[in-house]
Design a protein around this motif. Structure first.
Motif, PDB file in Angstrom:
ATOM      1  N   TYR A 168      -1.005   5.846  13.271  1.00  0.00           N
ATOM      2  CA  TYR A 168      -0.775   4.444  13.629  1.00  0.00           C
ATOM      3  C   TYR A 168      -1.955   3.527  13.309  1.00  0.00           C
ATOM      4  O   TYR A 168      -1.799   2.323  13.183  1.00  0.00           O
ATOM      5  N   ASN A 169      -3.126   4.124  13.140  1.00  0.00           N
ATOM      6  CA  ASN A 169      -4.300   3.291  12.814  1.00  0.00           C
ATOM      7  C   ASN A 169      -4.204   2.633  11.441  1.00  0.00           C
ATOM      8  O   ASN A 169      -4.908   1.654  11.167  1.00  0.00           O
ATOM      9  N   LEU A 170      -3.333   3.180  10.589  1.00  0.00           N
ATOM     10  CA  LEU A 170      -3.174   2.586   9.248  1.00  0.00           C
ATOM     11  C   LEU A 170      -2.690   1.150   9.342  1.00  0.00           C
ATOM     12  O   LEU A 170      -2.887   0.356   8.421  1.00  0.00           O
ATOM     13  N   GLN A 171      -2.025   0.833  10.437  1.00  0.00           N
ATOM     14  CA  GLN A 171      -1.404  -0.487  10.528  1.00  0.00           C
ATOM     15  C   GLN A 171      -2.352  -1.577  11.006  1.00  0.00           C
ATOM     16  O   GLN A 171      -1.960  -2.730  11.104  1.00  0.00           O
ATOM     17  N   TYR A 172      -3.594  -1.224  11.288  1.00  0.00           N
ATOM     18  CA  TYR A 172      -4.563  -2.264  11.643  1.00  0.00           C
ATOM     19  C   TYR A 172      -4.694  -3.241  10.473  1.00  0.00           C
ATOM     20  O   TYR A 172      -4.695  -2.816   9.315  1.00  0.00           O
ATOM     21  N   PRO A 173      -4.834  -4.523  10.762  1.00  0.00           N
ATOM     22  CA  PRO A 173      -4.901  -5.498   9.666  1.00  0.00           C
ATOM     23  C   PRO A 173      -6.029  -5.170   8.679  1.00  0.00           C
ATOM     24  O   PRO A 173      -7.144  -4.887   9.100  1.00  0.00           O
ATOM     25  N   ASP A 174      -5.684  -5.188   7.400  1.00  0.00           N
ATOM     26  CA  ASP A 174      -6.648  -4.981   6.310  1.00  0.00           C
ATOM     27  C   ASP A 174      -7.320  -3.606   6.306  1.00  0.00           C
ATOM     28  O   ASP A 174      -8.356  -3.412   5.675  1.00  0.00           O
ATOM     29  N   TYR A 175      -6.765  -2.664   7.030  1.00  0.00           N
ATOM     30  CA  TYR A 175      -7.412  -1.346   7.162  1.00  0.00           C
ATOM     31  C   TYR A 175      -7.614  -0.672   5.791  1.00  0.00           C
ATOM     32  O   TYR A 175      -8.738  -0.321   5.419  1.00  0.00           O
ATOM     33  N   MET A 176      -6.514  -0.534   5.030  1.00  0.00           N
ATOM     34  CA  MET A 176      -6.620   0.168   3.751  1.00  0.00           C
ATOM     35  C   MET A 176      -7.480  -0.625   2.765  1.00  0.00           C
ATOM     36  O   MET A 176      -8.256  -0.048   2.008  1.00  0.00           O
ATOM     37  N   LYS A 177      -7.320  -1.931   2.806  1.00  0.00           N
ATOM     38  CA  LYS A 177      -8.092  -2.798   1.895  1.00  0.00           C
ATOM     39  C   LYS A 177      -9.594  -2.614   2.136  1.00  0.00           C
ATOM     40  O   LYS A 177     -10.382  -2.446   1.200  1.00  0.00           O
ATOM     41  N   LYS A 178      -9.975  -2.605   3.412  1.00  0.00           N
ATOM     42  CA  LYS A 178     -11.396  -2.438   3.751  1.00  0.00           C
ATOM     43  C   LYS A 178     -11.899  -1.047   3.377  1.00  0.00           C
ATOM     44  O   LYS A 178     -13.008  -0.911   2.863  1.00  0.00           O
ATOM     45  N   CYS A 179     -11.092  -0.040   3.642  1.00  0.00           N
ATOM     46  CA  CYS A 179     -11.516   1.321   3.295  1.00  0.00           C
ATOM     47  C   CYS A 179     -11.744   1.433   1.785  1.00  0.00           C
ATOM     48  O   CYS A 179     -12.734   2.018   1.336  1.00  0.00           O
ATOM     49  N   ARG A 180     -10.827   0.850   1.017  1.00  0.00           N
ATOM     50  CA  ARG A 180     -10.987   0.891  -0.447  1.00  0.00           C
ATOM     51  C   ARG A 180     -12.265   0.173  -0.860  1.00  0.00           C
ATOM     52  O   ARG A 180     -13.039   0.663  -1.679  1.00  0.00           O
ATOM     53  N   GLU A 181     -12.477  -0.994  -0.266  1.00  0.00           N
ATOM     54  CA  GLU A 181     -13.656  -1.807  -0.594  1.00  0.00           C
ATOM     55  C   GLU A 181     -14.950  -1.039  -0.280  1.00  0.00           C
ATOM     56  O   GLU A 181     -15.932  -1.123  -1.018  1.00  0.00           O
ATOM     57  N   PHE A 182     -14.948  -0.274   0.800  1.00  0.00           N
ATOM     58  CA  PHE A 182     -16.158   0.444   1.214  1.00  0.00           C
ATOM     59  C   PHE A 182     -16.241   1.842   0.605  1.00  0.00           C
ATOM     60  O   PHE A 182     -17.145   2.615   0.931  1.00  0.00           O
ATOM     61  N   GLY A 183     -15.265   2.195  -0.231  1.00  0.00           N
ATOM     62  CA  GLY A 183     -15.287   3.508  -0.880  1.00  0.00           C
ATOM     63  C   GLY A 183     -14.989   4.658   0.069  1.00  0.00           C
ATOM     64  O   GLY A 183     -15.452   5.789  -0.142  1.00  0.00           O
ATOM     65  N   LEU A 184     -14.233   4.382   1.117  1.00  0.00           N
ATOM     66  CA  LEU A 184     -13.892   5.423   2.092  1.00  0.00           C
ATOM     67  C   LEU A 184     -12.511   5.998   1.792  1.00  0.00           C
ATOM     68  O   LEU A 184     -11.537   5.238   1.670  1.00  0.00           O
ATOM     69  N   ASP A 185     -12.422   7.321   1.694  1.00  0.00           N
ATOM     70  CA  ASP A 185     -11.103   7.948   1.595  1.00  0.00           C
ATOM     71  C   ASP A 185     -10.430   7.888   2.963  1.00  0.00           C
ATOM     72  O   ASP A 185     -11.106   7.936   4.000  1.00  0.00           O
ATOM     73  N   VAL A 186      -9.100   7.831   2.954  1.00  0.00           N
ATOM     74  CA  VAL A 186      -8.345   7.853   4.208  1.00  0.00           C
ATOM     75  C   VAL A 186      -7.485   9.117   4.213  1.00  0.00           C
ATOM     76  O   VAL A 186      -6.602   9.286   3.368  1.00  0.00           O
ATOM     77  N   ASN A 187      -7.814  10.025   5.141  1.00  0.00           N
ATOM     78  CA  ASN A 187      -7.103  11.304   5.266  1.00  0.00           C
ATOM     79  C   ASN A 187      -6.408  11.298   6.622  1.00  0.00           C
ATOM     80  O   ASN A 187      -7.063  11.420   7.654  1.00  0.00           O
ATOM     81  N   VAL A 188      -5.108  11.122   6.604  1.00  0.00           N
ATOM     82  CA  VAL A 188      -4.378  10.804   7.837  1.00  0.00           C
ATOM     83  C   VAL A 188      -3.686  12.031   8.416  1.00  0.00           C
ATOM     84  O   VAL A 188      -3.213  12.891   7.684  1.00  0.00           O
ATOM     85  N   TRP A 189      -3.626  12.127   9.754  1.00  0.00           N
ATOM     86  CA  TRP A 189      -2.999  13.262  10.444  1.00  0.00           C
ATOM     87  C   TRP A 189      -2.070  12.751  11.517  1.00  0.00           C
ATOM     88  O   TRP A 189      -2.189  11.597  11.914  1.00  0.00           O
ATOM     89  N   THR A 190      -1.240  13.588  12.047  1.00  0.00           N
ATOM     90  CA  THR A 190      -0.584  14.747  11.456  1.00  0.00           C
ATOM     91  C   THR A 190       0.819  14.282  11.141  1.00  0.00           C
ATOM     92  O   THR A 190       1.569  13.928  12.062  1.00  0.00           O
ATOM     93  N   VAL A 191       1.170  14.242   9.882  1.00  0.00           N
ATOM     94  CA  VAL A 191       2.340  13.504   9.411  1.00  0.00           C
ATOM     95  C   VAL A 191       3.419  14.494   8.979  1.00  0.00           C
ATOM     96  O   VAL A 191       3.265  15.187   7.971  1.00  0.00           O
ATOM     97  N   ASN A 192       4.511  14.540   9.761  1.00  0.00           N
ATOM     98  CA  ASN A 192       5.546  15.546   9.505  1.00  0.00           C
ATOM     99  C   ASN A 192       6.916  14.966   9.175  1.00  0.00           C
ATOM    100  O   ASN A 192       7.726  15.640   8.554  1.00  0.00           O
ATOM    101  N   ARG A 193       7.187  13.748   9.611  1.00  0.00           N
ATOM    102  CA  ARG A 193       8.528  13.194   9.400  1.00  0.00           C
ATOM    103  C   ARG A 193       8.614  12.482   8.056  1.00  0.00           C
ATOM    104  O   ARG A 193       7.652  11.829   7.620  1.00  0.00           O
ATOM    105  N   ASP A 194       9.796  12.575   7.445  1.00  0.00           N
ATOM    106  CA  ASP A 194       9.991  12.004   6.103  1.00  0.00           C
ATOM    107  C   ASP A 194       9.571  10.537   6.025  1.00  0.00           C
ATOM    108  O   ASP A 194       8.876  10.129   5.101  1.00  0.00           O
ATOM    109  N   GLU A 195      10.014   9.734   7.004  1.00  0.00           N
ATOM    110  CA  GLU A 195       9.723   8.293   6.903  1.00  0.00           C
ATOM    111  C   GLU A 195       8.229   8.012   7.028  1.00  0.00           C
ATOM    112  O   GLU A 195       7.710   7.093   6.406  1.00  0.00           O
ATOM    113  N   TRP A 196       7.525   8.837   7.794  1.00  0.00           N
ATOM    114  CA  TRP A 196       6.083   8.639   7.923  1.00  0.00           C
ATOM    115  C   TRP A 196       5.365   9.099   6.651  1.00  0.00           C
ATOM    116  O   TRP A 196       4.365   8.510   6.244  1.00  0.00           O
ATOM    117  N   LEU A 197       5.882  10.184   6.075  1.00  0.00           N
ATOM    118  CA  LEU A 197       5.287  10.669   4.816  1.00  0.00           C
ATOM    119  C   LEU A 197       5.429   9.594   3.733  1.00  0.00           C
ATOM    120  O   LEU A 197       4.489   9.302   2.994  1.00  0.00           O
TER     121      LEU A 197
END
Ligand code: G3P
Ligand code: MG
Length: 242
Positions: free
Chosen positions: A188-217
């Motif tokens: 659920y943290n992925l949904q924070y505003p600009d989260y992915m954009k900031k991670c990309r900008e800072f060169g941070l990989d995002v490794n998310v857990w624990t994702v089992n359902r099709d829609e979440w994948l």
């Protein structure tokens, strides 16, 4: 945007007892790119792979891993109630390195230093990883960020990630300021505003857990995460590859 990597959570734990050699072998067989596992220290200082600090849930006995020697733990059944795997043992970290060496898979080693602060676990896991020549195939993570900072001191070349379930801080800025390679957020943290954009900008990989359902994948693919940690690597592979 490149496709997410698939890391099997505690091995392919949807199909075999978690954190056991059959679960790691299954992950390789199902096309995972890597495995996630959890490490603890025995009474005699051996690194074993197990999620809980106590063995009650996964083994045929009760108590704390820190109170048993490796020899004692090896006599127990870690089939986690799955009778097809009756007699399966707790693996050492060395056994996992040996099993996965020919596969090319990476390992996300999670240090379980939450309930117990194992003296010297960081130093021992760094030494073992180096001895096995695995440093470039491993990323170390922990909910205990002091453990990760200790790994950074001991092994500046190591890849590291901060695990967290709920970031009240600006986690991308926090990760950048502490020089980790990655953040390991709950989904659920992925949904924070600009989260992915900031991670990309800072060169941070995002490794998310624990994702089992099709829609979440699917959602993780849309967000463009670096790796998805899942109990069902085959299911993730199918969705990622379309
Ligand atoms: O490392 C991702 C995930 O394993 C963190 O939670 O409790 O399954 O170790 P847990
Ligand atoms: Mg874990």
């Amino acid at each position: 945007m490149s496709k997410p990597l698939v890391w099997a959570h505690r091995g392919a734990s949807g199909y075999a007892p978690e954190n056991t050699l059959p679960a790691f072998q299954r992950a390789a067989d199902l096309g995972a790119d890597g495995v996630e596992l959890d490490v603890q220290l025995t009474k005699d200082g051996e690194i074993v792979v197990c999620h809980d600090e106590q063995i009650d849930r996964t083994a045929s006995a009760k108590g704390w891993i820190k109170d048993y020697t490796l020899e004692e733990l090896k006599k127990m059944d870690f089939c986690c109630g799955q009778m097809a795997y009756e007699g399966v043992q707790i693996p050492t970290m060395q056994e996992v390195f040996d099993l996965l060496k020919p596969t090319g898979l990476t390992i996300n080693i999670e240090l379980k230093t939450g309930e117990i602060f194992y003296p010297g676990l960081e130093r021992r896991i760094v030494e073992l990883t180096r001895e096995n020549g695995w440093m470039d195939r491993v990323i170390f993570s922990s909910f205990n960020h002091y453990s990760i900072m200790e790994i950074q001191k001991l092994a500046p070349e190591a890849k590291t990630g901060f695990l967290y379930a709920d970031g009240t801080l600006d986690m991308p800025e926090y990760g950048r300021d502490h020089h980790v390679n990655a953040l390991h957020p709950a989904l659920y943290n992925l949904q924070y505003p600009d989260y992915m954009k900031k991670c990309r900008e800072f060169g941070l990989d995002v490794n998310v857990w624990t994702v089992n359902r099709d829609e979440w994948l699917k959602m993780c693919c849309d967000f463009g995460v670096h790796a998805i940690i899942t109990n069902y690597p085959d299911k993730a592979r199918k969705i990622i590859d379309g």
